[in-house]
Scaffold this motif. Structure first.
Motif, PDB file in Angstrom:
ATOM      1  N   LYS A   1      -4.057   1.009  -0.762  1.00 51.76           N
ATOM      2  CA  LYS A   1      -4.217  -0.035  -1.738  1.00 51.76           C
ATOM      3  C   LYS A   1      -5.909  -0.839  -1.160  1.00 51.76           C
ATOM      4  O   LYS A   1      -6.548  -0.211  -2.753  1.00 51.76           O
ATOM      5  CB  LYS A   1      -3.490  -1.178  -2.380  1.00 51.76           C
ATOM      6  CG  LYS A   1      -2.179  -1.344  -3.132  1.00 51.76           C
ATOM      7  CD  LYS A   1      -2.912  -0.569  -4.390  1.00 51.76           C
ATOM      8  CE  LYS A   1      -1.435  -0.617  -5.157  1.00 51.76           C
ATOM      9  NZ  LYS A   1      -1.216   1.157  -5.068  1.00 51.76           N
ATOM     10  N   PHE A   2      -6.163  -0.785  -0.296  1.00 53.48           N
ATOM     11  CA  PHE A   2      -8.166  -1.018   0.060  1.00 53.48           C
ATOM     12  C   PHE A   2      -8.616  -2.592  -1.324  1.00 53.48           C
ATOM     13  O   PHE A   2      -9.685  -2.057  -1.860  1.00 53.48           O
ATOM     14  CB  PHE A   2      -8.222   0.559  -0.479  1.00 53.48           C
ATOM     15  CG  PHE A   2      -8.143   1.245   1.471  1.00 53.48           C
ATOM     16  CD1 PHE A   2      -8.740   0.634   2.613  1.00 53.48           C
ATOM     17  CD2 PHE A   2      -6.965   2.114   1.210  1.00 53.48           C
ATOM     18  CE1 PHE A   2      -8.184   0.752   3.023  1.00 53.48           C
ATOM     19  CE2 PHE A   2      -7.006   2.402   2.216  1.00 53.48           C
ATOM     20  CZ  PHE A   2      -7.541   2.637   3.302  1.00 53.48           C
ATOM     21  N   CYS A   3      -7.721  -3.214  -1.184  1.00 52.74           N
ATOM     22  CA  CYS A   3      -8.060  -4.545  -2.148  1.00 52.74           C
ATOM     23  C   CYS A   3      -9.764  -4.255  -1.578  1.00 52.74           C
ATOM     24  O   CYS A   3      -9.898  -4.159  -0.400  1.00 52.74           O
ATOM     25  CB  CYS A   3      -7.352  -5.516  -2.446  1.00 52.74           C
ATOM     26  SG  CYS A   3      -6.075  -5.167  -3.020  1.00 52.74           S
TER      27      CYS A   3
ATOM     28  N   TYR B   1     -12.070  -6.622  -0.653  1.00 51.00           N
ATOM     29  CA  TYR B   1     -11.594  -8.088   0.100  1.00 51.00           C
ATOM     30  C   TYR B   1     -10.529  -8.213   1.187  1.00 51.00           C
ATOM     31  O   TYR B   1     -11.079  -8.594   1.978  1.00 51.00           O
ATOM     32  CB  TYR B   1     -11.137  -9.598  -0.362  1.00 51.00           C
ATOM     33  CG  TYR B   1     -10.249  -9.090  -1.762  1.00 51.00           C
ATOM     34  CD1 TYR B   1      -8.804  -9.388  -0.618  1.00 51.00           C
ATOM     35  CD2 TYR B   1      -9.789  -9.139  -2.649  1.00 51.00           C
ATOM     36  CE1 TYR B   1      -7.795  -9.219  -0.990  1.00 51.00           C
ATOM     37  CE2 TYR B   1      -9.020  -8.571  -3.531  1.00 51.00           C
ATOM     38  CZ  TYR B   1      -7.845  -9.094  -3.022  1.00 51.00           C
ATOM     39  OH  TYR B   1      -6.310  -8.992  -3.416  1.00 51.00           O
ATOM     40  N   CYS B   2      -9.987  -7.459   1.368  1.00 49.63           N
ATOM     41  CA  CYS B   2      -8.875  -7.213   2.439  1.00 49.63           C
ATOM     42  C   CYS B   2      -8.477  -6.139   3.513  1.00 49.63           C
ATOM     43  O   CYS B   2      -9.532  -5.482   3.553  1.00 49.63           O
ATOM     44  CB  CYS B   2      -7.367  -7.134   1.692  1.00 49.63           C
ATOM     45  SG  CYS B   2      -5.972  -6.791   2.349  1.00 49.63           S
TER      46      CYS B   2
ATOM     47  N   PRO C   1      -5.432  -2.939   5.274  1.00 50.28           N
ATOM     48  CA  PRO C   1      -5.409  -1.725   5.267  1.00 50.28           C
ATOM     49  C   PRO C   1      -6.078  -0.438   6.480  1.00 50.28           C
ATOM     50  O   PRO C   1      -5.084  -0.319   6.920  1.00 50.28           O
ATOM     51  CB  PRO C   1      -6.114  -1.046   4.149  1.00 50.28           C
ATOM     52  CG  PRO C   1      -5.707  -2.188   2.801  1.00 50.28           C
ATOM     53  CD  PRO C   1      -6.051  -3.828   4.190  1.00 50.28           C
TER      54      PRO C   1
ATOM     55  N   GLN D   1       3.320  -4.770   2.508  1.00 53.40           N
ATOM     56  CA  GLN D   1       2.379  -5.226   2.369  1.00 53.40           C
ATOM     57  C   GLN D   1       2.481  -5.075   0.548  1.00 53.40           C
ATOM     58  O   GLN D   1       1.785  -5.722  -0.605  1.00 53.40           O
ATOM     59  CB  GLN D   1       1.372  -4.502   2.870  1.00 53.40           C
ATOM     60  CG  GLN D   1       0.443  -5.730   3.885  1.00 53.40           C
ATOM     61  CD  GLN D   1       1.105  -5.989   4.877  1.00 53.40           C
ATOM     62  OE1 GLN D   1       1.599  -4.961   5.370  1.00 53.40           O
ATOM     63  NE2 GLN D   1       1.030  -7.477   5.011  1.00 53.40           N
TER      64      GLN D   1
ATOM     65  N   HIS E   1       2.798  -6.121  -5.973  1.00 54.03           N
ATOM     66  CA  HIS E   1       1.698  -5.094  -6.266  1.00 54.03           C
ATOM     67  C   HIS E   1       1.797  -5.114  -7.659  1.00 54.03           C
ATOM     68  O   HIS E   1       3.306  -4.256  -8.162  1.00 54.03           O
ATOM     69  CB  HIS E   1       1.347  -4.166  -5.655  1.00 54.03           C
ATOM     70  CG  HIS E   1       0.074  -3.686  -5.801  1.00 54.03           C
ATOM     71  ND1 HIS E   1      -0.845  -3.110  -7.003  1.00 54.03           N
ATOM     72  CD2 HIS E   1      -1.588  -4.023  -5.121  1.00 54.03           C
ATOM     73  CE1 HIS E   1      -2.342  -3.734  -7.229  1.00 54.03           C
ATOM     74  NE2 HIS E   1      -2.421  -4.019  -5.480  1.00 54.03           N
TER      75      HIS E   1
ATOM     76  N   GLN F   1      -4.607 -12.579  -8.102  1.00 55.02           N
ATOM     77  CA  GLN F   1      -5.338 -12.829  -7.422  1.00 55.02           C
ATOM     78  C   GLN F   1      -7.178 -13.042  -8.627  1.00 55.02           C
ATOM     79  O   GLN F   1      -7.797 -13.709  -8.179  1.00 55.02           O
ATOM     80  CB  GLN F   1      -6.505 -11.107  -6.269  1.00 55.02           C
ATOM     81  CG  GLN F   1      -5.385 -10.685  -6.118  1.00 55.02           C
ATOM     82  CD  GLN F   1      -4.647 -10.981  -4.752  1.00 55.02           C
ATOM     83  OE1 GLN F   1      -4.431 -12.245  -5.057  1.00 55.02           O
ATOM     84  NE2 GLN F   1      -3.697 -10.610  -4.619  1.00 55.02           N
TER      85      GLN F   1
ATOM     86  N   ARG G   1      -8.339  -3.755  -8.072  1.00 51.84           N
ATOM     87  CA  ARG G   1      -6.789  -4.124  -7.311  1.00 51.84           C
ATOM     88  C   ARG G   1      -5.799  -2.773  -8.659  1.00 51.84           C
ATOM     89  O   ARG G   1      -4.780  -3.057  -9.035  1.00 51.84           O
ATOM     90  CB  ARG G   1      -6.553  -5.523  -8.955  1.00 51.84           C
ATOM     91  CG  ARG G   1      -6.917  -6.793  -7.814  1.00 51.84           C
ATOM     92  CD  ARG G   1      -6.497  -6.102  -6.701  1.00 51.84           C
ATOM     93  NE  ARG G   1      -4.839  -7.212  -6.804  1.00 51.84           N
ATOM     94  CZ  ARG G   1      -3.667  -7.072  -6.052  1.00 51.84           C
ATOM     95  NH1 ARG G   1      -3.953  -7.041  -4.512  1.00 51.84           N
ATOM     96  NH2 ARG G   1      -2.880  -7.900  -6.120  1.00 51.84           N
TER      97      ARG G   1
HETATM   98 FE1  SF4 Z   1      -3.174  -4.068   0.304  1.00 55.45          FE
HETATM   99 FE2  SF4 Z   1      -2.109  -6.460  -0.740  1.00 55.45          FE
HETATM  100 FE3  SF4 Z   1      -3.829  -6.548   0.940  1.00 55.45          FE
HETATM  101 FE4  SF4 Z   1      -4.279  -5.701  -1.437  1.00 55.45          FE
HETATM  102  S1  SF4 Z   1      -4.308  -7.454  -1.254  1.00 55.45           S
HETATM  103  S2  SF4 Z   1      -4.924  -4.421   0.246  1.00 55.45           S
HETATM  104  S3  SF4 Z   1      -2.454  -4.808  -1.881  1.00 55.45           S
HETATM  105  S4  SF4 Z   1      -2.605  -6.447   1.405  1.00 55.45           S
END
Ligand code: SF4
Ligand code: 5AD
Length: 489
Positions: free
Chosen positions: A203-205, A207-208, A211, A245, A282, A309, A321
Motif C-alpha cells: 500500500k505504501f502509505c 508515513y509507513c 512495506p 498487514q 484497509h 488514520q 491512503r
Molecule cells: Fe501498509 Fe498499513 Fe503501513 Fe499503510 S499503514 S503501508 S496499509 S502496513
C-alpha cells in the motif's frame, strides 16, 4: 572487544523506495520443503533461550515461530537473562520510540554480554530491515552476535550455528521478498492462536515503514491457511486471529485463482472454532461481499478494526491512503447497517506534516460520527526512507500533544457511552484467566473484544460462559457470571 564485521553489502540490500514501487510482477514461490538441518536438532540440548518481543501481533506470532524452531533444536525457554544462552530481540520499527526501547535494552545487555561472553545476542524483526539500524549496531553495539531480518526467520538454526562459531557479527538480511515458507514449527500457548494469511504490504502509505520491513504483499495458499485453522480447531483452540498487514488484499496476488478474503472467511466460518477474528483491515479494499459474509456471524465475531488514520480527505491523500473521508463514512455506515451491534475500532495519526487545525477537527468530527469503541492514537513519527520523512513537519510537538489529548478524550467519551448501553445485558465471554490486579477475579473477552471482569473459579478458564454486565466502565466491563447456559438473543 567488538567483533569484526563483514562487508555487509553482500548480506544486506537496503530497502529502496524506487525499487520497492516497481515490485509486483516478480514471482511468489511457496516452499514446502522446510527442514532443520539434522546436526542442529540437538544443538540446543541443555541450553536456554529468551526472546523479547516488541510491536504488533505479527511480531508476536513471528516469536512463536522462533520459539518453535528453537525448541525443535532442543532449547528450553527461560525468563531469566542470567540463565539464557541465547537472547533475541524481536524488534519493531513503526515509530521512533519503539526503536529507542530496543537501543535502551541493548545498552543493558552489553554488561551481561561482558560477564557472559558465551551468550549469543541477536537482533531480528523489523528494525533489522533498516540499513541505518544495522549500521548503528555495527558501529556502536559491536557486542551483538547476530542480526537477521523478517525474511530470514526460517534460517535461524543455521544462523545460530554460524554465530556460535564465528568471530564476526553474523548478518543476514535479505530484501528478497517473494517467498513464503510453509511448515515452520510454531510454539503456541493458551486458548487463542494467530494464523498468518498473508505477508508484506504494497500500500505504501507515505508515513509507513512496513512495506520496506515486511516486503511485498503475498498471500498464503487457501489450502495451507485452512489446513492450519482446522488443525488448531482439532487442538482445541477457542479463538483464532487471522493476521496480515492488509487482510482485505488477500488473494489479489494469486495468478491462477480467483479467491478473495471474503471467500476465505466464508470457508473458515465452516470450521468448528468458536471465534474468528482478523487484523488489520484497509478501508479501500473492504468490499460488500465481505460485509455480507461477516453479517452471517456464526464464529465470525462482531468486531472490525478499521484504521482510518485521519478524518481529512486532504490529509488522507498526502498519506496515500487511497480513500476519502466520505468513502470511510459510507463504509462504516454499510457495516453498521448489516451488523448493527458491530464494534468498530481504529488507528489514528495526529500531527502529520502540514496537518492544520481544520483538518484535525475533521478527524474529531469523524471519530464522533463513526463512534469508535477504542482507538490506537499516535503522534506522527518520521521514518527514514519513507516519503513523509522528506515533507516539512511544521506542526509543533506541543500542538501534536494537545491534539492527541483531545482525540483521546473524544474516543473515551464514546467508549464510556457505548459501554454504558450494555448495562444489564448478558454476553458470551471467553474466559482467559485471572485478572491482572486481583487473583480473585477472572478476566475474559466478549465477542466484540471488550475486556470483562467477574468472579468465578479457575476451572472455567478457556471456556465460553455467559456474564451479565453490572458495572460498565470506560476501559473494562464488570459483571456477574450467569450460572445456567442460556440462549442469547
Ligand atoms: Fe501498509 Fe498499513 Fe503501513 Fe499503510 S499503514 S503501508 S496499509 S502496513
Ligand atoms: N508515525 C506514527 N504512527 C504510525 N503508524 C504507522 N506508521 C506511523 C508513523 N510513522 C501507525 C498507523 C498504523 C499503526 C499500526 O501505526 O496508525 O495503522
Amino acid at each position: 572487544m567488538a567483533k569484526e564485521t563483514k562487508d555487509f553489502s553482500k548480506y544486506f540490500q537496503p530497502p529502496s523506495l524506487t525499487d520497492a514501487k516497481k515490485r509486483g510482477k516478480e514471482e511468489i514461490s511457496v516452499h514446502y520443503d522446510f527442514t532443520i538441518p539434522e546436526d542442529m536438532l540437538v544443538f540446543g540440548a541443555n541450553k536456554f533461550y529468551m526472546i523479547r518481543t516488541y510491536g504488533c501481533q505479527m511480531n508476536e506470532h513471528d516469536t512463536e515461530v522462533m520459539k518453535g524452531l528453537l525448541e525443535t533444536m532442543g532449547y528450553s525457554s527461560t525468563e531469566d537473562k542470567l540463565q539464557a544462552d541465547v537472547i533475541l530481540l524481536n524488534t519493531c520499527a513503526i515509530r521512533e520510540n519503539a526503536e529507542d526501547k530496543v537501543f535502551g535494552e541493548l545498552g543493558h545487555l552489553k554488561a551481561l554480554k561482558a560477564e557472559k561472553p558465551g551468550l549469543v545476542l541477536g537482533v531480528c524483526g523489523c528494525m533489522s530491515q533498516e540499513e541505518a539500524v544495522v549500521n548503528r549496531i555495527m558501529q556502536k553495539h559491536g557486542f551483538v552476535d547476530l542480526i537477521f531480518g523478517t525474511h530470514n526467520i526460517h534460517r535461524l538454526p543455521s544462523l545460530l550455528k554460524e554465530a556460535y562459531f564465528s568471530k564476526e557479527m553474523v548478518i543476514e538480511v535479505w530484501s528478497k521478498e517473494g517467498d513464503i515458507i510453509e511448515n515452520l514449527p510454531k510454539k503456541r500457548e493458551g486458548i487463542r492462536a494467530w494464523v498468518n494469511i498473508m505477508y508484506g504490504c504494497d500500500k505504501f502509505c507515505t508515513y509507513c515503514i512496513v512495506p520496506f520491513t515486511r516486503g511485498k504483499e503475498r498471500s498464503r495458499r487457501p489450502q495451507d491457511v485452512l489446513a492450519e485453522v482446522r488443525d488448531l480447531a482439532r487442538q482445541g483452540f477457542k479463538e483464532i486471529t487471522l493476521l496480515g498487514q492488509n487482510v482485505n488484499a488477500y488473494g489479489k496476488d494469486f495468478e491462477d485463482l480467483i479467491y478473495s478474503f471474503a471467500d476465505l472467511m466464508e470457508d473458515i466460518s465452516k470450521i468448528d472454532v468458536p471465534r474468528i477474528r482478523f487484523t488489520t483491515s484497509h478501508p479501500r479494499d473492504f468490499d460488500d461481499r465481505l460485509i455480507e459474509v461477516l453479517g452471517k456471524r456464526g464464529n465470525l465475531v462482531e468486531h472490525i478494526h478499521l484504521p482510518v488514520q485521519s478524518g481529512s480527505t486532504e490529509v488522507l491523500k498526502i498519506m496515500n491512503r487511497k480513500y476519502t473521508r466520505e468513502h470511510y463514512l459510507t463504509l462504516a455506515a454499510k457495516i453498521r447497517q448489516t451488523i448493527p451491534d458491530v464494534v468498530l475500532t481504529t488507528d489514528i495519526i495526529v500531527g502529520f506534516p502540514g496537518e492544520t487545525d481544520e483538518q484535525f477537527e475533521e478527524t474529531i468530527s469523524l471519530v464522533k460520527e463513526v463512534g469508535f469503541d477504542f482507538a490506537f492514537s499516535f503522534i506522527y513519527s518520521p521514518r527514514e526512507g519513507t516519503p513523509a520523512a522528506a515533507m516539512e513537519d511544521n506542526v509543533p510537538m506541543e500542538l501534536k500533544k494537545q491534539r492527541l489529548y483531545r482525540l483521546n478524550e473524544a474516543i473515551n467519551e464514546f467508549s464510556k457511552m457505548s459501554n454504558e448501553k450494555l448495562r444489564g445485558e448478558i454476553v458470551e465471554v471467553l474466559v482467559e484467566g485471572e485478572s491482572k490486579n486481583n487473583p480473585e477475579v477472572l478476566s475474559g473477552r466478549t465477542r466484540t473484544n471488550k475486556m470483562i471482569h467477574f468472579v468465578g473459579s479457575m476451572e472455567i478458564v478457556g471456556k465460553l460462559v455467559h456474564v451479565k454486565i453490572t458495572e460498565p466502565q470506560t476501559w473494562v466491563l464488570k459483571g456477574e457470571i450467569v450460572p445456567e447456559p442460556i440462549a442469547l438473543a
